[in-house]
Design an enzyme around this catalytic site. Structure first.
Site, PDB file in Angstrom:
ATOM      1  N   HIS A 185      -9.709   1.512   5.490  1.00 48.87           N
ATOM      2  CA  HIS A 185      -8.365   1.681   5.831  1.00 48.87           C
ATOM      3  C   HIS A 185      -8.432   2.472   7.197  1.00 48.87           C
ATOM      4  O   HIS A 185      -9.475   3.480   7.103  1.00 48.87           O
ATOM      5  CB  HIS A 185      -7.499   2.027   4.991  1.00 48.87           C
ATOM      6  CG  HIS A 185      -5.887   2.243   5.558  1.00 48.87           C
ATOM      7  ND1 HIS A 185      -5.461   3.105   6.453  1.00 48.87           N
ATOM      8  CD2 HIS A 185      -5.034   1.297   5.146  1.00 48.87           C
ATOM      9  CE1 HIS A 185      -4.427   2.799   6.610  1.00 48.87           C
ATOM     10  NE2 HIS A 185      -3.837   1.682   5.908  1.00 48.87           N
ATOM     11  N   GLY A 214       2.742  -0.870   4.349  1.00 47.45           N
ATOM     12  CA  GLY A 214       2.656   0.314   3.996  1.00 47.45           C
ATOM     13  C   GLY A 214       4.177   0.919   3.571  1.00 47.45           C
ATOM     14  O   GLY A 214       4.914   0.634   2.617  1.00 47.45           O
ATOM     15  N   GLY A 215       4.727   1.619   4.682  1.00 45.45           N
ATOM     16  CA  GLY A 215       5.821   2.300   4.546  1.00 45.45           C
ATOM     17  C   GLY A 215       6.998   1.308   3.885  1.00 45.45           C
ATOM     18  O   GLY A 215       7.631   2.068   2.843  1.00 45.45           O
ATOM     19  N   GLY A 224       2.604   2.408  11.275  1.00 42.13           N
ATOM     20  CA  GLY A 224       3.698   3.323  10.832  1.00 42.13           C
ATOM     21  C   GLY A 224       4.412   3.723  12.146  1.00 42.13           C
ATOM     22  O   GLY A 224       5.107   4.745  12.108  1.00 42.13           O
ATOM     23  N   LYS A 271       0.114   4.259  -0.161  1.00 44.01           N
ATOM     24  CA  LYS A 271      -0.634   5.572   0.317  1.00 44.01           C
ATOM     25  C   LYS A 271      -0.247   6.687  -0.436  1.00 44.01           C
ATOM     26  O   LYS A 271      -0.266   6.776  -1.811  1.00 44.01           O
ATOM     27  CB  LYS A 271      -0.195   5.603   1.773  1.00 44.01           C
ATOM     28  CG  LYS A 271      -0.425   4.495   2.633  1.00 44.01           C
ATOM     29  CD  LYS A 271      -0.145   4.724   4.308  1.00 44.01           C
ATOM     30  CE  LYS A 271      -0.279   3.316   4.789  1.00 44.01           C
ATOM     31  NZ  LYS A 271      -0.101   3.473   6.248  1.00 44.01           N
ATOM     32  N   ASN A 311       0.688  -1.134   0.149  1.00 44.03           N
ATOM     33  CA  ASN A 311       0.035  -0.003  -0.065  1.00 44.03           C
ATOM     34  C   ASN A 311       0.887   1.244   0.055  1.00 44.03           C
ATOM     35  O   ASN A 311       1.369   1.711   1.083  1.00 44.03           O
ATOM     36  CB  ASN A 311      -0.989  -0.020   1.116  1.00 44.03           C
ATOM     37  CG  ASN A 311      -1.817   1.394   1.336  1.00 44.03           C
ATOM     38  OD1 ASN A 311      -1.820   2.173   0.417  1.00 44.03           O
ATOM     39  ND2 ASN A 311      -2.401   1.175   2.591  1.00 44.03           N
ATOM     40  N   GLU A 345      -5.277  -4.770  10.976  1.00 45.67           N
ATOM     41  CA  GLU A 345      -4.177  -3.759  11.252  1.00 45.67           C
ATOM     42  C   GLU A 345      -4.527  -3.181  12.330  1.00 45.67           C
ATOM     43  O   GLU A 345      -5.356  -2.142  12.366  1.00 45.67           O
ATOM     44  CB  GLU A 345      -4.279  -2.877  10.131  1.00 45.67           C
ATOM     45  CG  GLU A 345      -3.968  -3.449   8.554  1.00 45.67           C
ATOM     46  CD  GLU A 345      -3.712  -2.293   7.505  1.00 45.67           C
ATOM     47  OE1 GLU A 345      -2.163  -2.630   7.323  1.00 45.67           O
ATOM     48  OE2 GLU A 345      -4.208  -1.452   7.333  1.00 45.67           O
TER      49      GLU A 345
HETATM   50  P1  PGA Z   1       2.772   0.590   7.638  1.00 47.50           P
HETATM   51  O1  PGA Z   1       1.286   0.687   7.102  1.00 47.50           O
HETATM   52  O2  PGA Z   1       3.279  -0.712   7.194  1.00 47.50           O
HETATM   53  O3  PGA Z   1       3.395   1.640   7.236  1.00 47.50           O
HETATM   54  O4  PGA Z   1       2.575   0.359   9.280  1.00 47.50           O
HETATM   55  C1  PGA Z   1       0.329  -0.317   7.010  1.00 47.50           C
HETATM   56  C2  PGA Z   1      -0.917   0.103   6.332  1.00 47.50           C
HETATM   57  O5  PGA Z   1      -1.390   1.201   6.797  1.00 47.50           O
HETATM   58  O6  PGA Z   1      -1.637  -0.504   5.375  1.00 47.50           O
END
Ligand code: PGA
Length: 239
Positions: A87, A222-223, A165, A9, A7, A159
């Site tokens: 989300h 995400g990140g 994050g 974002k 993802n 999640e």
């Molecule tokens: P993250 O995000 O891996 O940066 O923690 C996950 C997400 O929000 O899908």
């Protein structure tokens, strides 16, 4: 076969996205289905046959007068196979609610796109011991407005909001217990064996340990998904 869902974002400039697309088309895995969820702007740049495409969002209604939104049929036209729904950033910042999620899921299913419904507790809900109640409420309040055929097509991404994050990740036992709880909830209520992903600070360093959790069907990242080298390592570590 597990899922590795990436993802992006609201990230990457046009130049960065072009570079990412070029490097991404070289990646391969026979252990997981790679799915990338880029910004809407770059969806049409992603068209490799070594991965699937996902959308981070979808409109609540089909094509027509709805300024600034993107319809499920338009996403289908660009070969989107999956779409995120619910989300936590959209729940908290955009203030989307269950009625939005139900409308979005119906649009996606009508267009043959698989919804990935994101659920998870925040820090205070967890600290007060309400994780399971929150998950039950988030799942049942959406599923109770859908027919069984639709529910059958959905993937859930668990999640925990406090893990997104932040670099914080629940213990493997915690994740396993929670995923087993979600699967049992859906089995008991709808007689469906639902797939459940884990998301929240998954990266190249912790994915091999997370991958020992028996109940999970994959990851939503995400990140770490923005760095191709990290994606390469994550692909290697998944069994
Ligand atoms: P993250 O995000 O891996 O940066 O923690 C996950 C997400 O929000 O899908």
């Amino acid at each position: 076969m597990k899922y590795l869902m990436l993802n992006h974002k609201m990230n990457l400039t046009f130049a960065e996205a072009k570079k990412y697309v070029n490097e991404f088309k070289e990646l391969k895995s026979n252990k997981c289905e790679l799915v990338v969820f880029p910004s809407y702007l770059y969806l049409s740049m992603f068209n490799g046959d070594n991965y699937s495409l996902g959308s981070q969002n979808v409109a609540i209604k089909d094509m027509g007068a709805l300024t600034g939104e993107v319809a499920a049929s338009q996403l289908k036209d660009l070969n989107c196979k999956y779409s995120l729904v619910g989300h936590s950033e959209r729940r908290e910042i955009i203030k989307e609610d269950d009625n939005d999620f139900i409308a979005k899921i119906n649009e996606l299913i009508n267009n043959g796109i698989i919804p990935v419904l994101c659920v998870g507790e925040n820090k205070s809900e967890r600290e007060s011991g309400n994780t399971y109640q929150v998950l039950e409420q988030e799942i049942i309040s959406v599923f109770s407005s859908l027919d069984t055929d639709s529910i059958n097509k959905i993937i859930i991404a668990y999640e925990p909001i406090w893990a997104i994050g932040t670099g914080l990740v629940p213990t493997n036992e915690d994740i396993d217990d929670t995923v087993v709880y979600i699967k049992k909830l859906v089995k008991d209520n709808y007689d469906i064996n639902i797939k459940v992903l884990y998301g929240g600070s998954v990266n190249d360093k912790n994915i091999s340990e997370l991958d020992t959790i028996p109940s999970i069907d994959g990851y939503l990242v995400g990140g770490a998904s923005l760095d191709i080298e990290k994606v390469k390592t994550m692909i290697k570590e998944i069994n």
